[in-house]
Design an enzyme around this catalytic site. Structure first.
Site, mmCIF file in Angstrom:
data_model
loop_
_atom_site.group_PDB
_atom_site.id
_atom_site.type_symbol
_atom_site.label_atom_id
_atom_site.label_comp_id
_atom_site.label_asym_id
_atom_site.label_seq_id
_atom_site.Cartn_x
_atom_site.Cartn_y
_atom_site.Cartn_z
ATOM 1 C CG HIS A 156 54.746 -13.681 45.759
ATOM 2 N ND1 HIS A 156 53.510 -13.689 46.362
ATOM 3 C CD2 HIS A 156 54.577 -14.270 44.543
ATOM 4 C CE1 HIS A 156 52.630 -14.272 45.561
ATOM 5 N NE2 HIS A 156 53.248 -14.623 44.447
ATOM 6 C CB SER A 277 72.412 9.378 60.925
ATOM 7 O OG SER A 277 72.429 9.085 62.307
ATOM 8 C CE LYS A 283 71.298 4.947 58.026
ATOM 9 N NZ LYS A 283 70.425 5.157 59.196
ATOM 10 C CD GLU A 290 62.902 6.661 55.076
ATOM 11 O OE1 GLU A 290 63.687 5.717 55.102
ATOM 12 O OE2 GLU A 290 62.960 7.616 55.889
#
Length: 459
Positions: A156, A277, A283, A290
């Site tokens: 979970h 970024s 970043k 992704e």
């Protein structure tokens, strides 16, 4: 321009209609398969005495010339010739003269295109199987180096029990093993030859379908000519298997994205598979993970797209079935690229063992050890569960963890607790004790890695 099939027609379609109906913008991907199928077909026509040997040799030489030009990217395809088959046939006639038109004896574009796609998947499914093996090998290598690295296990997305990081990685090895098995099993359907089935009814020529099938590396032929030209189950199966594979990759993507975040800091993804970024200099984004996660939906779409195309098509061939190719090509490209990227990401990722270990000491994932401890001393597990639950609540109220709880608190909770309880609560000990078959204990993980290596040796 006169069509190769245009004898019955008095008018030609407008250019924009031809462009809408043409498949050559995408089915030129099948050029090598189309020529390979034609070489087998003409060899069979010669063996059966349907074409004279001189004609057979001339056609073979012409096809081999086109094959070399294809390898050198020297072929120019035309929308006016609609598809890969008519383009190749027209080029062949231009190379060797009218005798090139004899190549189409005893076959149809319907069995020709089906043959091309069987050959295409035969080649690419075998490549995908090899890439899965390479990915599995990268997982095994990382696992072998991190058997005793302890990480919180989750259910979970809540911390559940400490586990070996290697054990977690090996879960994906076995998922991939099932994927590989499915692809291998699908080769039984892929390695069937529809060549010689004609448009749908076979042919009057005395062809030898088994011979052309053997030349193409197929194991068998379709027993029914209608089924041979209308079957796309083998593509649906490929898309289904690929959807399953991409689902597994997507799950690992999600975990790597989480693990590499500032909140987890369990791993660092190599710079080659990350981006920065344009506005935030600090970043480091896990873009490849992704992107693979996103491409999973693309592969699912290709599966459902083909299922929808096929669901209402009567036997045998229909123009709808031209829509079977782009999704197949796209899925092959997506799966191959994803596996190659993932192999590199896994092989190069840096594991932060200290951060992982620290995380297992700042939670209650060792609570099950307490319950098991009491159960091993004869207390019914449900009673043990309740006692431990109350101890966890005490810790939460006091803002510390089970290892910080004084021994007298344990003794007050249950007389069965002894001072060795703190050894049981140590995450390293908790993991190492779980040596049931398939468990996270170090001995079992070592054995699983050994078994995985044996599987990879067999391929």
């Amino acid at each position: 321009m006169k069509k190769l099939w245009g004898g019955r027609f008095t008018q030609t379609a407008e250019e924009w209609v031809e462009e809408f109906g043409a498949s050559i913008p995408f089915d030129q991907e099948l050029v090598e398969e189309d020529i390979k199928g034609s070489l087998a077909h003409v060899a069979m026509l010669g063996k059966c005495g349907i074409l004279l040997e001189g004609d057979v040799q001339k056609i073979k030489q012409g096809l081999q010339l086109l094959e070399q030009k294809a390898l050198n990217n020297e072929l120019s395809f035309s929308v006016s010739e609609e598809d890969i088959h008519l383009n190749i046939e027209k080029m062949l006639i231009e190379e060797i003269g009218p005798v090139g038109g004899k190549l189409h004896t005893g076959r149809s574009r319907n069995d020709q295109v089906a043959t091309d796609m069987h050959l295409y998947l035969q080649k690419n499914v075998n490549e995908i199987i090899l890439l899965i093996c390479e990915f599995q090998a990268a997982l095994v290598t990382q696992a072998e180096h991190h058997i005793e690295a302890i990480i919180p296990g989750y259910t979970h997305l809540q911390r559940a029990q400490p586990i070996s990081f290697a054990h977690h990685l090996m879960a994906y090895f076995w998922m991939l093993e099932r994927d590989k098995t499915r692809y291998k099993e699908s080769l039984k359907r892929i390695n069937q030859s529809p060549l010689g089935a004609g448009a749908l009814a076979g042919t009057t020529f005395p062809i030898d379908r088994e011979y052309s099938a053997s030349l193409l590396g197929f194991n068998s032929i379709y027993e029914n000519s209608i089924d041979a030209v209308s079957d796309r189950d083998f593509i649906v199966e490929f898309l289904s298997n690929s959807s399953m594979l991409m689902m597994h990759l997507s799950r690992l993507c999600e975990e790597m994205i989480l693990w590499s975040s500032q909140e987890f800091q369990f791993i660092e993804i190599d710079d080659r598979f990350a981006t920065g970024s344009s506005i935030m200099p600090q970043k480091k984004n896990p873009d490849m993970a992704e992107l693979i996660r996103g491409k999973t939906g693309r592969v699912y779409g290709n599966l459902f797209g083909l299922l929808t195309v096929l669901k209402g098509t009567p036997l045998a061939y229909n123009k709808d079935m031209q829509e079977d190719k782009e999704g197949m090509f796209d899925t092959v490209k997506t799966v191959i690229g994803s596996l190659q990227i993932f192999t590199g990401m896994i092989a190069s990722m840096v594991i932060n063992k200290n951060q992982m270990s620290a995380a297992t000491k700042q939670d209650f994932s060792n609570a099950t050890e307490l319950a098991d401890y009491l159960a091993s001393k004869g207390l019914p597990f449900r009673e043990a569960h309740e006692i431990v639950g109350k101890l966890v609540l005490t810790c939460i109220d006091r803002e510390f963890y089970l290892l910080d709880l004084p021994f007298n608190e344990y003794k007050n909770a249950c007389h069965l607790f002894e001072e060795d309880i703190f050894d049981y609560l140590d995450p390293y000990t908790a993991v190492n004790r779980r040596n049931s078959v398939g468990g996270t204990g170090f001995r079992e993980v070592e054995n699983a890695i050994l078994q995985a290596k044996l599987r990879l040796e067999k391929k």
